[in-house]
Scaffold this active site. Structure first.
Site, mmCIF file in Angstrom:
data_model
loop_
_atom_site.group_PDB
_atom_site.id
_atom_site.type_symbol
_atom_site.label_atom_id
_atom_site.label_comp_id
_atom_site.label_asym_id
_atom_site.label_seq_id
_atom_site.Cartn_x
_atom_site.Cartn_y
_atom_site.Cartn_z
ATOM 1 N N LYS A 7 0.732 -1.238 0.018
ATOM 2 C CA LYS A 7 -0.085 -0.220 -0.101
ATOM 3 C C LYS A 7 0.911 1.260 0.064
ATOM 4 O O LYS A 7 1.923 1.189 0.513
ATOM 5 C CB LYS A 7 -0.932 0.037 1.286
ATOM 6 C CG LYS A 7 -2.035 -1.000 1.425
ATOM 7 C CD LYS A 7 -2.766 -0.800 2.692
ATOM 8 C CE LYS A 7 -3.848 -1.744 2.540
ATOM 9 N NZ LYS A 7 -5.191 -1.669 1.543
ATOM 10 N N ARG B 191 -10.356 -11.398 1.931
ATOM 11 C CA ARG B 191 -11.116 -12.528 1.424
ATOM 12 C C ARG B 191 -10.519 -13.955 1.495
ATOM 13 O O ARG B 191 -11.168 -14.941 1.589
ATOM 14 C CB ARG B 191 -11.601 -12.290 0.069
ATOM 15 C CG ARG B 191 -10.527 -12.051 -0.876
ATOM 16 C CD ARG B 191 -10.959 -11.296 -2.298
ATOM 17 N NE ARG B 191 -10.978 -9.784 -2.080
ATOM 18 C CZ ARG B 191 -11.268 -8.895 -2.874
ATOM 19 N NH1 ARG B 191 -11.534 -9.223 -3.962
ATOM 20 N NH2 ARG B 191 -11.268 -7.562 -2.682
HETATM 21 N N1 BES Z 1 -8.158 -3.541 4.450
HETATM 22 C C1 BES Z 1 -8.269 -3.345 3.025
HETATM 23 C C2 BES Z 1 -9.728 -2.610 3.004
HETATM 24 C C3 BES Z 1 -9.808 -1.328 3.497
HETATM 25 C C4 BES Z 1 -9.532 -0.117 3.021
HETATM 26 C C5 BES Z 1 -10.098 -1.337 4.833
HETATM 27 C C6 BES Z 1 -9.640 1.170 3.660
HETATM 28 C C7 BES Z 1 -10.530 0.038 5.486
HETATM 29 C C8 BES Z 1 -10.098 1.057 4.860
HETATM 30 C C9 BES Z 1 -8.330 -4.438 2.023
HETATM 31 O O1 BES Z 1 -7.479 -5.495 2.640
HETATM 32 C C10 BES Z 1 -7.852 -3.986 0.808
HETATM 33 O O2 BES Z 1 -6.560 -3.793 0.841
HETATM 34 N N2 BES Z 1 -8.688 -4.244 -0.076
HETATM 35 C C11 BES Z 1 -8.134 -3.450 -1.538
HETATM 36 C C12 BES Z 1 -8.825 -4.544 -2.250
HETATM 37 C C13 BES Z 1 -8.506 -4.284 -3.931
HETATM 38 C C14 BES Z 1 -6.751 -4.768 -3.862
HETATM 39 C C15 BES Z 1 -8.851 -5.437 -4.795
HETATM 40 C C16 BES Z 1 -8.885 -2.196 -1.761
HETATM 41 O O3 BES Z 1 -10.004 -1.998 -1.377
HETATM 42 O O4 BES Z 1 -8.190 -1.497 -2.260
HETATM 43 MN MN MN Z 2 -5.443 -5.486 1.913
#
Ligand code: BES
Ligand code: MN
Ligand code: ZN
Length: 490
Positions: A266, A340
């Site tokens: 990230k 997931r």
């Molecule tokens: N933990 C994150 C989602 C999240 C984002 C929670 C902001 C709380 C606040 C999750 O694991 C994630 O990173 N999801 C990605 C999925 C994508 C790579 C398909 C996302 O939402 O960007």
């Molecule tokens: Mn994630």
């Protein structure tokens, strides 16, 4: 952990008003005459209360709003909190009134003159919910909260009605503590230990370690934790307060104690918030605590998948293929879509082992959910209208915003993989729904199921009525009520 608030309930004693040295809370129904306590305060303060009540500011006060009389002459109190609250107030304004008291009181002791108010127990619940600070890591300015005395005409009745409310508030505080805790403190091991401590409340708590998870075939869950020095774990919490051998309701939570994104790292900005990525597991844990504390007459099993998503030489790579416990092969396109992968194995295990009457999973699953609904509503995805409505009704009754979101074959089709049974991301369109469809694959044909994406509601940047900024505990009250309304035996 400490109680959400310690209140002593006592019979109304008007003489206590003049000598209270902390704060005094009094309720005023704008449509009716002042009650005894308000009249006494008015007399002591030489009419100050009445002048406030008749003022323009008070005319604008909505039910639950508080106005302050500071250092009233004729009283020992630092302040009187004058709260606009109709005698026939609804639950929400009574809770707001209690929350207003909690916000005002700081470290002061507090005398609450609830008198004959019908909603005194809801006032106490609002007070308990808002009486929260996460100051575990502050070395200075920790409030040592003073005593709260709530005076009512029938204090035993109010106390009896308040006791189960305080159990739920303690569950909410437990969730908030877990979600607010930084990831160097709340490791997977520390999380599991805190859950094991709940055995003293009568829960049975099992901790499944990595060797056991490998033996069960949880290749998807285990792939997420490979880059971390903290061992992956699944914790199973059993509450058996219902009919002997009756199938339980299953609650499943995503417990990513920190989400760096893994090799699909990230960006740095805001990454610190990913300490909350165990929010789903936090809610499941808070609900189990509340059920145990109030000795709910229901069978509920809570399962949380605890992992840390870190990059390292051993971490899962984009393009890797992993095998879930169910047998499906998954192409990991993006290691940041890890929630997931954790949930699919825990959900499959929950169904195989417990044959639950229904299953609710909770997860801070997608940024797309935050984009869609912001911080006011959690997203609810379900394969069963009646089951989903049980939750939506309970959430509405507890004033926890929830909104139904769509599943659909089109979203599932976005997850087709060239080399495996499924891939873990479905592209930009409808990111919350493709994530939900990924989970749907792991839900049995006839299993009533609700997926709650709580990415937007688990943590907020500005305070709400019932919580200061930070972790909210969203979902604990709704799920507790859903259990109370539909899964308890008489
Ligand atoms: N933990 C994150 C989602 C999240 C984002 C929670 C902001 C709380 C606040 C999750 O694991 C994630 O990173 N999801 C990605 C999925 C994508 C790579 C398909 C996302 O939402 O960007
Ligand atoms: Mn994630
Ligand atoms: Zn995540």
């Amino acid at each position: 952990m400490s109680k959400p608030v310690s209140i002593s309930f006592m019979a109304t004693d008007l003489d206590a008003i003049a000598v209270e040295e902390g704060r005094v809370a009094v309720f005023v129904d704008k449509e009716a005459s002042l009650d005894q306590a308000a009249r006494r305060i008015n007399r002591l303060s030489k009419g100050a209360l009445e002048r406030l009540v008749k003022s323009d500011v008070f005319a604008k006060a909505k039910p639950g709003d508080a106005h302050v009389l500071a250092y009233p002459a004729g009283m020992a109190a630092k302040a009187v909190d004058v709260i606009a609250l109709p005698k026939r107030a609804d639950q929400e304004s009574a809770r707001k009134a209690g929350a207003a008291i909690a916000r005002a009181r700081g470290a002061s002791s507090m005398l609450i003159m609830a008198g004959p108010h019908r909603k005194a127990a809801d006032i106490a619940l609002g007070l308990a919910l808002r009486n929260y600070d996460f100051d575990a890591h502050k070395t200075a300015n920790k409030d040592d909260k003073g005593a709260v005395r709530l005076m009512a005409n029938k204090p035993e009745d109010v106390e009896a009605a308040t006791t189960p409310h305080l159990a739920v508030a303690e569950g909410v505080h437990f969730t908030r503590d877990l979600v607010n805790e930084p990831a160097n403190v709340l490791t997977t091991t520390e999380f599991a230990n805190r859950l094991a401590d709940m055995e003293t409340l009568g829960l049975k708590v099992e901790i499944l370690e990595e060797d056991k998870l490998a033996e069960l075939g949880m290749g998807a869950l285990l792939s997420v934790g490979l880059g971390s020095d903290s061992p992956s774990k699944v914790v199973v919490m059993h509450w058996n307060g219902g009919a002997k051998d009756a199938s339980p309701l299953a609650l499943v939570g995503k417990g990513v104690v920190f989400d760096t994104g893994g090799i699909s790292l990230k960006p740095a900005g805001g990454m610190e918030d990913m300490t909350m990525d165990m929010g789903g597991a936090g809610v499941v844990s808070g609900v189990m605590r509340a059920l145990a504390l109030r000795k709910a007459k229901a069978n509920v099993v809570g399962l949380v998948g605890l992992v840390e998503n870190m990059p390292s030489g051993r971490a899962t790579r984009p393009g890797d293929v992993v095998t879930a416990m169910k047998g499906d092969t998954i192409e990991v396109i993006n290691t940041d879509a890890e929630g997931r992968l954790v949930l699919c194995d825990v959900m499959h295990y929950a169904q195989e082992r417990f044959k639950p009457v229904g299953m609710v999973d909770l997860a801070t699953l997608t940024g797309a959910m935050v984009v869609a609904l912001g911080h006011d509503n959690g997203g609810a995805f379900s394969n069963d209208d009646a089951f989903c409505n049980q939750f939506l009704k309970a959430a509405a009754a507890e004033n926890e915003g929830a909104w139904r979101m769509p599943l659909g074959k089109g979203y599932a089709d976005q997850l087709k993989s060239r080399i495996a049974d499924v891939k873990n991301v479905g592209g930009r369109p409808a990111g919350a729904s493709t994530a939900a469809e990924f989970l749907h694959r792991f839900v049995g044909e006839d299993m009533p199921w609700i997926h709650l994406d709580i990415a937007g509601v688990a943590l907020v940047k500005s305070g709400t009525d019932m919580a200061p900024k930070g972790a909210t505990g969203w979902g604990v009250m709704a799920l507790n009520r859903m259990v109370a309304d539909h899964y308890e035996v008489d």
